[in-house]
Design an enzyme around this catalytic site. Structure first.
Site, PDB file in Angstrom:
ATOM      1  CB  CYS A 267      -0.942  -0.132   1.121  1.00  0.00           C
ATOM      2  SG  CYS A 267      -2.019  -1.276   1.262  1.00  0.00           S
ATOM      3  CB  ALA A 268       4.240   2.169   1.402  1.00  0.00           C
TER       4      ALA A 268
END
Length: 362
Positions: free
Chosen positions: A144-145
């Site tokens: 997700c980063a």
């Protein structure tokens, strides 16, 4: 400073309403959990209304081998990646003139939901007229980063090469990692949350013609970035690789980790730029889930209205891993004003945080 001048999306064609996915999950998990009806409330409590997938519901009703799912990932990634690049380089909302692929100096390709060597951007370069000398920087495993990290690495590239025009291409087909025979709560939560999505951002260095080609009054320049790893947190989020493929690891402690860890991280980052949280007009948060957004708000002490855009993207598209923050940023780019400051933030496996300080500049 390097600027983000355009973002294009590619949205998979299959639309599944949350109730449809919940019924599918109930059939699948009901023999494992006696309290299945209580557990299924996660589908509605997360406030996701629909999601987009590269395959229809019937495809997921059968067991699929790791090869079959990964082949579908490669095919879908190339198809949707081309669409996102073209939508980015030909976006009349942001650009006065189309940008030719031959003008691009480097491609940062971000993904964590499938495997491909040669990597996806190489396959796309065989279909679109990029120069053979275009630099390829595939980055895998940031979850997700990844979208925020890709922007940070593009920023650093453009600082080193201020004449550069760079693409950040995020491709996440999370649905294709789905394991029918994984009856864990992590898989149930993942089934309620994750979706497929693709986006592409165009970043210009300082020695480019960004002012003359931009449609809007201003676009966000990247002022500073910060990557942070939380020690001894490897089991919070990620994949467990087994014979059948990728099994999701998704700790219930993520919201509490955000509450305790994010604020000092953000305050330290902003203080280096002589700024405070109160100086930020736009909060560009990767919407990892409803509880994660709420943890952002509580940790940073910001007005809940600052997270409305992240909530809206989550509601309409679900969590598309690295891609999601580009969907959020695109909506802020359409309404930002010269002089505004924005804070982009995303969390991913490691457990890690990626922060970007943005300023809308005319």
């Amino acid at each position: 400073m390097p600027s983000i001048v355009s973002i294009g999306e590619a949205i998979p064609k299959h639309i599944l309403k949350q109730d449809e996915v919940m019924d599918f999950a109930k059939d699948l998990f009901s023999k494992t959990f006696r309290d299945i009806d209580r557990l299924l409330t996660v589908f509605h409590n997360g406030q996701i209304e629909k999601r987009h997938f590269v395959k229809g519901m019937e495809w997921f009703r059968k067991d699929r081998s790791f090869k079959e799912r990964n082949d579908a990932y490669i095919h879908g990634a190339v198809e949707l990646g081309i669409e996102a690049i073209e939508n980015c380089l030909k976006c009349s909302r942001f650009l006065k003139n189309d940008i030719a692929p031959s003008e691009i100096d480097a491609i940062f390709f971000i993904s964590s939901s499938g495997l491909a060597t040669p990597s996806i951007e190489a396959r796309i370069m065989n279909k679109l007229p990029f120069l053979p000398q275009t630099k390829r920087i595939p980055i895998w495993g940031l979850g997700c980063a990844g979208g925020a990290s890709g922007l940070s690495r593009a920023y650093e590239y453009c600082l080193a090469f201020p004449q550069a025009k760079v693409l950040v291409l995020t491709i996440e087909l999370c649905s294709l990692t789905f394991q029918r025979n994984d009856r864990s709560k992590s898989n149930l939560i993942g089934t309620s949350l994750f979706a497929d999505g693709v986006a592409c951002a165009l970043v210009f260095g300082d020695h480019t013609d960004k002012a003359s080609i931009r449609v809007l009054e201003s676009s966000p320049s990247i002022i500073a970035t910060q990557s942070t790893l939380l020690p001894n947190s490897l089991d919070i989020m990620g994949w467990e690789v087994k014979d059948e493929g990728l099994y999701v690891v998704f700790s219930k402690d993520i919201p509490s980790v955000v509450k305790g860890w994010l604020r000092p991280n953000v305050e330290s980052f902003l203080s280096e730029q002589m700024m405070r949280i109160e100086d930020i007009q736009h909060f560009i948060a990767h919407p990892g889930g409803k509880k994660v957004i709420e943890a952002y708000i509580q940790s940073l002490g910001i007005d809940p209205s600052m997270a409305h855009t992240s909530h809206d993207v989550l509601k309409e598209y679900g969590n598309m891993s690295s891609t999601t923050i580009l969907y959020v940023l695109k909506r802020f780019m359409e309404k930002g004003r010269a002089g505004d400051y924005g804070l982009a933030t995303a969390l991913g496996p490691g457990f890690s945080s990626e922060l970007l300080l943005l300023k809308w500049e005319a």
